[in-house]
Design an enzyme around this catalytic site. Structure first.
Site, PDB file in Angstrom:
ATOM      1  N   GLY A 167       0.794  -1.220   0.000  1.00 40.32           N
ATOM      2  CA  GLY A 167       0.000   0.000   0.000  1.00 40.32           C
ATOM      3  C   GLY A 167       0.823   1.264   0.000  1.00 40.32           C
ATOM      4  O   GLY A 167       0.916   1.972  -0.995  1.00 40.32           O
ATOM      5  N   GLU A 182      -4.090  15.749  -1.483  1.00 38.79           N
ATOM      6  CA  GLU A 182      -4.909  14.636  -0.990  1.00 38.79           C
ATOM      7  C   GLU A 182      -4.860  14.576   0.542  1.00 38.79           C
ATOM      8  O   GLU A 182      -5.883  14.371   1.201  1.00 38.79           O
ATOM      9  CB  GLU A 182      -4.417  13.309  -1.572  1.00 38.79           C
ATOM     10  CG  GLU A 182      -5.232  12.115  -1.081  1.00 38.79           C
ATOM     11  CD  GLU A 182      -4.729  10.781  -1.604  1.00 38.79           C
ATOM     12  OE1 GLU A 182      -5.259   9.748  -1.174  1.00 38.79           O
ATOM     13  OE2 GLU A 182      -3.800  10.772  -2.457  1.00 38.79           O
ATOM     14  N   GLY A 205     -23.010   6.490  25.177  1.00 31.24           N
ATOM     15  CA  GLY A 205     -23.261   5.259  25.925  1.00 31.24           C
ATOM     16  C   GLY A 205     -23.766   4.142  25.037  1.00 31.24           C
ATOM     17  O   GLY A 205     -23.328   3.983  23.890  1.00 31.24           O
TER      18      GLY A 205
END
Length: 383
Positions: free
Chosen positions: A133, A244, A341
Site C-alpha cells: 500500500g 490529498e 453510551g
C-alpha cells in the site's frame, strides 16, 4: 467556526453548499450507505452546480477559483455524516482529475477533464496493489511500450470509485530501474478490452463509496494516454499527495465538528440520575477536550491549505495536518460514542457511523506511521 483564511465570498459559498447538502444529500445518506455507492445522478447534479470544477480552469468548464473555496466544499461534505460521499466525490475531483489537470496535455484535458467536471464521466485513481500500500515504488503493474500502445498488465485494490469509474488514472512501471524514476501515469478507459472489475469490497466505513479491485490483462493503452513524461509518474504522485492529505485532514475537521455538535446536543437531552448528561462535570470536560483537539487540527490544516493556495512548498505542513487530524478524529469520534453510551453502539444513531468512517483516516493517503517518517526527515531528525 469562522477563521481568518475564509473571506466573505467563501462564507457565502459555504451557505449555498450547506443548503444543497441539507436538501439533496443528507436525506439520502442511509440509502446510499445500504447501496454501497452514491448514484451517478449526484455527480451530474454537482456538475450542474459547478461543485466538481471549483479549482479547475474556466477554459475546461471549471470555476477557476482558489483552493480555499475547494476546502470549504470538502469540509462541508464531511458534515453530511457519511464519509463515503466525500470520498467518492473527492477521489474524482481531488486525486484522479487533478493529475490530468496538473500533468496532462490540452487534448487529455478536453477529452477527460471537461466531461468529468460536468459530472458526465466518473474518474478514479489506481495506485494501491494487493502486494503493498504505502510503498508506491513497489508497485508491480507494468506498462510495456509496443508501437503506438502500452500493454498494461497487473491489478489494483482498494480503489475508491473503482467499480463505477468510466476512466481510471493508473500508475504502472514502464521500466525496472531506477527506483522512483520508473513509474508512469496513464488514463485507462474502463470499457477497453482486457480491463475488468472484481468484487465490490465490503468496508468497515465509508460505505457510501464504491471500492473495488481492478485487473489489467494485456490492456492496450494508446500512447497519447500517457500523462506527462514517461517515468515521471512517481514524482507526480508525490506532488499530488500533498493536496490529498490536506483534503483528508479537512474531512476530519468537518466530521469532528459534526460529532461534537451531535454529542453536545445529546448530552443536553439525555437524562441520567434525574439530570442531563451535560451537568456531569467529567462529561463536560470530555467535550471540552474534544473541542480543543479539533481546534488544534483545524489550525494546523488551515495553515497548510493557506500556504498551498499561495503556491508554497507545504510537504511538512500537509504531512503534519494529515498525521494530527487523522489521529484527532479517532479520539473525537471515540469519545462521542462513549458519551452516547449504549445508544452510541446502536446503528440507529449516526455517531456509530462517524466512528467507523473515522478509522480509515490514519490509513488512507499514507498511514500515520508513514507521515511521521516523512516528518523525521523534513525536520532533520533523520538525515
Amino acid at each position: 467556526m469562522s477563521h481568518w483564511i475564509f473571506k466573505e465570498e467563501h462564507e457565502m459559498f459555504r451557505k449555498s453548499v450547506k443548503k444543497f447538502i441539507e436538501k439533496e444529500i443528507k436525506p439520502n445518506v442511509e440509502q446510499w450507505e445500504k447501496d454501497g455507492e452514491v448514484p451517478r445522478s449526484l455527480y451530474k447534479r454537482m456538475g450542474e452546480l459547478g461543485y466538481l470544477g471549483i479549482k479547475f480552469p474556466e477554459e475546461y468548464g471549471g470555476g477557476g477559483l482558489d483552493l480555499i473555496t475547494e476546502a470549504v466544499l470538502i469540509e462541508e461534505l464531511a458534515k453530511c455524516g457519511a464519509g463515503g460521499v466525500g470520498a467518492a466525490l473527492g477521489s474524482h475531483t481531488g486525486i484522479a482529475m487533478t493529475n490530468i489537470w496538473k500533468f496532462g496535455n490540452d487534448e487529455q484535458k478536453r477529452k477527460y477533464l471537461v466531461p468529468g467536471i460536468k459530472g458526465e464521466l466518473i474518474s478514479a485513481l489506481a495506485i494501491t496493489e494487493p502486494s503493498g500500500g504505502s510503498d508506491v515504488s513497489a508497485i508491480r503493474t507494468t506498462a510495456k511500450k509496443e508501437g503506438d500502445y502500452y500493454i498494461l498488465n497487473g491489478s489494483k485494490t482498494f480503489i475508491t470509485s473503482g467499480v463505477n469509474a468510466d476512466y481510471v488514472v493508473v500508475a504502472a512501471k514502464t521500466r525496472e530501474e531506477p527506483a522512483h524514476h520508473n513509474v508512469s501515469l496513464f488514463i485507462v478507459e474502463t470499457n477497453w478490452e482486457g480491463y475488468s472489475v472484481g468484487k465490490k469490497l465490503k468496508k468497515l466505513g465509508w460505505r457510501s463509496s464504491d471500492t473495488g479491485e481492478i485487473f489489467f490483462d494485456n490492456v492496450k493503452v494508446p500512447k497519447e494516454n500517457l500523462i506527462g513524461n514517461e517515468h515521471e509518474g512517481f514524482r507526480n504522485i508525490m506532488k499530488n499527495f500533498q493536496f490529498e492529505r490536506i483534503s483528508m485532514a479537512l474531512g476530519c475537521i468537518g466530521l469532528g465538528e459534526l460529532a461534537l455538535e451531535d454529542t453536545i446536543k445529546y448530552s443536553k437531552e439525555r437524562i441520567q440520575f434525574k439530570k442531563p448528561l451535560s451537568e456531569f462535570q467529567v462529561l463536560r470536560h470530555k467535550m471540552v477536550d474534544m473541542a480543543v483537539d479539533l481546534e488544534k487540527a483545524r489550525n494546523i490544516t488551515y495553515r497548510a491549505i493557506y500556504l498551498y493556495n499561495k503556491g508554497e512548498d507545504i510537504v511538512t505542513e500537509a504531512t503534519m495536518a494529515k498525521a494530527y487530524a487523522a489521529e484527532m478524529i479517532r479520539r473525537v469520534t471515540d469519545q462521542a460514542v462513549q458519551i452516547h453510551g449504549g445508544n452510541g453502539y446502536m446503528m440507529e444513531y449516526p455517531v456509530q457511523r462517524y466512528w467507523r468512517d473515522a478509522r480509515i483516516q490514519s490509513i488512507g493517503g499514507g498511514t500515520t506511521q508513514i507521515m511521521n517518517e516523512i516528518l523525521t526527515k523534513r525536520l532533520g531528525i533523520l538525515s
